[in-house]
Motif scaffolding. Structure first.
Motif, short mmCIF file in Angstrom:
data_model
loop_
_atom_site.label_atom_id
_atom_site.label_comp_id
_atom_site.label_asym_id
_atom_site.label_seq_id
_atom_site.Cartn_x
_atom_site.Cartn_y
_atom_site.Cartn_z
N GLY A 1 2.44 6.16 9.65
CA GLY A 1 3.24 5.46 8.65
C GLY A 1 2.55 4.26 8.04
N SER A 2 1.34 3.95 8.51
CA SER A 2 0.64 2.77 7.98
C SER A 2 0.04 3.03 6.60
N LEU A 3 -0.33 4.28 6.31
CA LEU A 3 -0.91 4.63 5.01
C LEU A 3 0.21 4.92 4.02
N LEU A 4 0.34 4.08 3.00
CA LEU A 4 1.41 4.21 2.02
C LEU A 4 0.99 5.03 0.80
N GLU A 5 -0.23 4.81 0.35
CA GLU A 5 -0.74 5.53 -0.82
C GLU A 5 -2.20 5.85 -0.58
N GLY A 6 -2.65 6.96 -1.22
CA GLY A 6 -4.07 7.26 -1.18
C GLY A 6 -4.49 7.97 0.09
N HIS A 7 -5.75 7.76 0.50
CA HIS A 7 -6.33 8.44 1.64
C HIS A 7 -7.29 7.51 2.38
N PHE A 8 -7.67 7.90 3.58
CA PHE A 8 -8.61 7.12 4.36
C PHE A 8 -9.98 7.15 3.68
N PRO A 9 -10.73 6.04 3.74
CA PRO A 9 -12.06 6.01 3.10
C PRO A 9 -12.95 7.14 3.60
N GLU A 10 -13.45 7.95 2.66
CA GLU A 10 -14.24 9.12 3.03
C GLU A 10 -15.73 8.84 3.03
N ASP A 11 -16.16 7.81 2.30
CA ASP A 11 -17.59 7.47 2.30
C ASP A 11 -17.73 5.96 2.24
N ASP A 12 -19.00 5.51 2.08
CA ASP A 12 -19.25 4.06 2.14
C ASP A 12 -18.94 3.33 0.85
N SER A 13 -18.27 4.00 -0.09
CA SER A 13 -17.91 3.33 -1.34
C SER A 13 -16.41 3.06 -1.45
N GLU A 14 -15.62 3.49 -0.46
CA GLU A 14 -14.17 3.39 -0.56
C GLU A 14 -13.60 2.41 0.46
N VAL A 15 -12.44 1.87 0.11
CA VAL A 15 -11.78 0.90 0.97
C VAL A 15 -10.26 1.01 0.81
N LEU A 16 -9.55 0.78 1.91
CA LEU A 16 -8.09 0.64 1.89
C LEU A 16 -7.75 -0.84 1.90
N LEU A 17 -6.71 -1.24 1.15
CA LEU A 17 -6.27 -2.63 1.14
C LEU A 17 -4.79 -2.70 1.54
N SER A 18 -4.40 -3.85 2.06
CA SER A 18 -2.99 -4.06 2.41
C SER A 18 -2.14 -4.13 1.14
N LEU A 19 -0.85 -3.83 1.28
CA LEU A 19 0.02 -3.67 0.13
C LEU A 19 0.14 -4.93 -0.71
N ASN A 20 -0.01 -6.12 -0.08
CA ASN A 20 0.11 -7.35 -0.87
C ASN A 20 -0.99 -7.46 -1.92
N ALA A 21 -2.10 -6.75 -1.73
CA ALA A 21 -3.15 -6.75 -2.75
C ALA A 21 -2.66 -6.10 -4.04
N LYS A 22 -1.73 -5.17 -3.90
CA LYS A 22 -1.14 -4.51 -5.07
C LYS A 22 0.04 -5.30 -5.61
N ASP A 23 0.96 -5.69 -4.71
CA ASP A 23 2.20 -6.31 -5.16
C ASP A 23 2.01 -7.75 -5.63
N VAL A 24 1.13 -8.50 -4.95
CA VAL A 24 0.97 -9.92 -5.26
C VAL A 24 -0.23 -10.18 -6.16
N PHE A 25 -1.33 -9.47 -5.86
CA PHE A 25 -2.57 -9.79 -6.57
C PHE A 25 -2.94 -8.78 -7.65
N GLY A 26 -2.14 -7.69 -7.78
CA GLY A 26 -2.28 -6.81 -8.93
C GLY A 26 -3.34 -5.74 -8.88
N TYR A 27 -3.87 -5.41 -7.72
CA TYR A 27 -4.88 -4.35 -7.63
C TYR A 27 -4.22 -2.98 -7.67
N SER A 28 -5.00 -1.96 -8.11
CA SER A 28 -4.52 -0.58 -8.16
C SER A 28 -5.57 0.35 -7.59
#
Length: 769
Positions: free
Chosen positions: A118-145
């Motif tokens: 239940g920790s993963l809300l959107e997207g997928h786990f990083p598959e290579d060294d170019s991807e990253v997961l961020l906490s939800l506040n990065a989207k809701d507060v700081f505007g990342y997508s």
């Protein structure tokens, strides 16, 4: 009539009042047992899901272990899943930033998402060294997508990644105003910190939960591991009943005693009712013996009649308990909501039903056996007489009028009846007293909003003193702000009688010192802390021996312990927390600026107020928005309170109904004796006194038998669940005792009302006949 067993049906039909009273008692016992264990089962379902969601679906964590050792451990056949896990800047005290926001970096493997479902809300786990997961506040507060490029500023340079998803907010993102990021472990391993190798920990989940203790012991022995290398997931293992944590083990013992008491209460309820019902019909059994019924046939009739009672009592008791449990679950799920929204409304607890049926059937059959055997052994002539002659023990001392002495004598004459009825009262009292401790446990252990709880906090990450009174006043002027209060803070070494000790010294203003009285457990001289320089409060710590009157020396100045409180949510270290007035702090430490500013908001304050506060602070400050955390804490507190108070209410209601039913049946069983006494001149007033004396005697014996062990168990429960962990001292349960004793005597008084009214309406011949 085709069989002599149909006599049981005929007798029940013509004596419905007695049958219904016995059925009511069986119903109450089945209802109690089924309700308690069904709610435990439902709560277990709910807690299992919540605990896995909040604490992870792993059993142990291995740390300070080499990669080679870990590879050997992973070869164990009993391990189902594992993942390595490491962090950078977990304490947010290093220069890891994302667009100026503090950043915590986690490196782990894809199986971590299974460990924390239940920790993963959107997207997928990083598959290579170019991807990253961020906490939800990065989207809701700081505007990342998802798909945005982000640049991590780290001590070893910049690292660019693409956002591949978002995870739930954690305590770091909610309370520290920081962003949590997750990389796959290979990518994480490339980020170096001054050439220092990473030291990951390993999460382990075993295949067979009931072998976990043995698995842990075998790992320790095979690989030379100690308790320092292994950390248990106490929440999950505790819920499974296999934790080795001493506090959790103590709670197991308490739960076990409560289970036994609930079952015993059901057994005593049914046994007392059955004993009175069967004993009342000795004459009936004697008449059966006179017409040729054998001893074994008498026993069969009694058993058959008992099973007919069960046919009605058990289904109604189970249905009523399920409806009650569903009602409670519905209130929790739809009324309180939050983490309780997944309560199993409408589900069936087969565990609770099975235990209710088991207690009902086994107890009824056992309870019916003894009176039936006794009736079958009595000679027909004596049984026909019904043993209803008026007997008074000449050796008994008459300490008051005859009718009162007769009432006392009737109450204690049959020892089995006394044991069953007063034992039922006693168990109700013990259960009530033990369960009342749960109210104190909720108030002590569950985090909820208190007078001093802020909705917003502002501080610098190193907790440096940066806020003056002018800044606090500007915050007060913002629309929607209710209270603003600050604290000064310093870690200091003090001299004690046992040597040097580090303390976490925190200042309180007058408002906060008033709030501290809510958590006071020892001492009480908080006014001296306000008014006297050097007078302080300590926070209870089970790792430190603290006494009122202790003296610590700070910078040549003495600090005198004037009071002790149970909790302080503002401490940031494991050191002993000491609280003083702002005047004492400034006098002894020399600082006048706050390290933390806490803010309480008006009820109608919204995000506009938060944004106004955020606009006033610099980038190097943290704004911690605690509104969601407070709401969740309140939901948990109110839900547990609802469960406990409902349970206590059910216990009280069942105790009252059981007392009324048991005494009514006991009194009704002597109706022929009372008719004989009226025939020789006993008037209604004297009859009332005699019955009241009998009832009060049973109530007194039951209260004494319940209050003494109940108080001892109350003390043990309190010390095990609360004092050992929170330091709060046990106090004699005066209020609880008064409530349950008043309930017992009130129910006893009500119990005699209906038989007396019935006796007054009947003629002497009707009573004797």
């Amino acid at each position: 009539m085709r069989s002599y067993l149909e006599l049981a049906k005929l007798h029940s039909r013509h004596n419905r009042r007695q049958s219904y009273m016995t059925i009511a008692c069986i119903f109450l016992a089945v209802f109690l047992v089924t309700s308690v264990f069904s709610m435990v089962d439902f709560e277990y379902m709910h807690m299992s899901e919540n605990m896995i969601r909040s604490h992870g679906n792993w059993h142990i964590l291995l740390k300070n272990i080499s990669a080679n050792e870990m590879n050997e451990v992973l070869k164990e056949a009993d391990i189902e899943e594992s993942c390595c896990y490491d962090t950078l800047n977990y304490n947010l005290d290093e220069d890891y930033l994302l667009d100026g926001h503090m950043l915590c970096i986690v490196g782990t493997e894809p199986t971590f998402m299974e460990m924390v479902p239940g920790s993963l809300l959107e997207g997928h786990f990083p598959e290579d060294d170019s991807e990253v997961l961020l906490s939800l506040n990065a989207k809701d507060v700081f505007g990342y997508s998802i798909g945005d490029k982000v640049v991590f500023d780290a001590p070893d340079g910049e690292h660019t990644y693409t956002i591949c998803g978002f995870i739930i907010d954690t305590s770091i993102s909610l309370s520290q105003d920081a962003i949590l990021s997750i990389l796959n472990y290979e990518t994480f391993d490339k980020i170096t910190v001054n050439g220092i190798d990473n030291e990951p920990v390993y999460y382990i989940r075993f295949k067979k939960s009931f072998h976990i203790k043995d698995d842990i012991a075998r790992l320790k022995k095979a690989y030379g591991l100690t308790d320092e290398n292994i950390s248990e997931n106490t929440a999950i293992l505790g819920l499974m009943g296999i934790s080795t944590n001493s506090y959790i083990v103590g709670l197991y013992g308490i739960a076990g005693i409560l289970v036994v008491l609930v079952i015993l209460a059901g057994i005593f309820m049914i046994s007392g009712s059955m004993n009175a019902n069967i004993s009342e019909r000795t004459q009936y059994f004697g008449m059966l013996r006179c017409i040729g019924t054998s001893k074994s046939q008498v026993r069969h009739i009694v058993r058959c009649e008992a099973l007919k009672w069960l046919k009605l009592a058990i289904p109604t008791g189970i249905c009523a308990s399920m409806l009650a449990c569903w009602g409670i679950c519905a209130v929790l799920a739809y009324g309180i909501g939050g983490e309780w929204e997944n309560m199993p409304v409408g589900k069936i607890s087969f565990t609770g039903i099975a235990l209710g049926i088991m207690v009902g059937i086994i107890t009824v059959l056992i309870s019916a056996e003894a009176p039936a055997r006794k009736a079958s052994k009595v000679s027909p002539i004596k049984a026909v007489a019904g043993e209803q002659t008026v007997v008074f023990n000449n050796s008994a001392k008459i300490v008051t009028d005859v009718e009162t002495s007769l009432g006392v004598y009737h109450a204690v004459k049959k020892k089995k009846n006394v044991i069953l009825i007063s034992g039922s009262f006693a168990l109700s009292i013990i259960l009530f007293l033990m369960c009342s401790v749960m109210i104190d446990w909720i108030n002590t252990s569950l985090t909820t909003t208190k007078s001093y709880t802020p909705q917003v906090s502002i501080y610098r990450r190193d907790y440096g003193a940066v806020f003056n009174q002018e800044f606090a006043q500007k915050i007060r002027e913002i629309t929607g702000v209710k209270n603003v209060y600050g604290r000064m803070h310093v870690l200091a070494d003090v001299e004690t009688n046992t040597g040097i000790r580090q303390i976490d010294l925190i200042s309180y203003d007058d408002l906060q010192l008033e709030w501290a009285k809510e958590d006071l457990i020892r001492g009480g001289n908080i006014e001296s802390v306000k008014n006297e320089i050097g007078s302080v409060i300590v926070v209870y710590d089970q790792n430190h021996i603290i006494n009122i009157g202790d003296c610590y020396t700070l910078n040549g100045n003495e600090l005198h312990v004037a009071a002790m409180i149970s909790d302080n949510p503002f401490s940031t270290t494991d050191s002993l927390t000491v609280i003083c007035s702002e005047e004492t702090f400034t006098e002894y430490v020399g600082e006048t600026e706050y390290s933390v500013i806490d803010i309480q908001l008006e009820k109608d304050a919204g995000d506009d107020t938060i944004n106004s506060i955020r606009a006033m602070i610099d980038d190097d400050l943290v704004l911690s928005d605690r509104r969601a955390i407070n709401l969740e804490a309140n939901s948990t507190y109110y839900a547990f309170s609802l469960l406990v108070y409902t349970f206590l209410g059910i216990l009280g209601l069942i105790a009252a109904l059981n007392i009324i039913n048991s005494i009514t049946m006991s009194v009704s069983a002597r109706s022929r004796q009372y008719g004989m006494m009226r025939a020789i001149g006993l008037d209604n007033h004297q009859l009332k006194k005699m019955i009241l004396a009998e009832t009060m005697t049973l109530a007194v014996v039951g209260c004494f038998a319940g209050c003494v062990p109940g108080t001892l168990l109350h003390a043990w429960f309190y010390k095990t669940a609360i004092s050992s962990y929170y330091g709060t001292e046990w106090q004699f349960p005066v209020i609880e005792l008064c409530i349950i004793v008043a309930l017992v005597f009130g129910s006893a008084m009500a119990a005699v009302y209906f038989p007396l009214k019935r006796f007054e309406k009947k003629t002497i011949t009707e009573l004797i006949g």
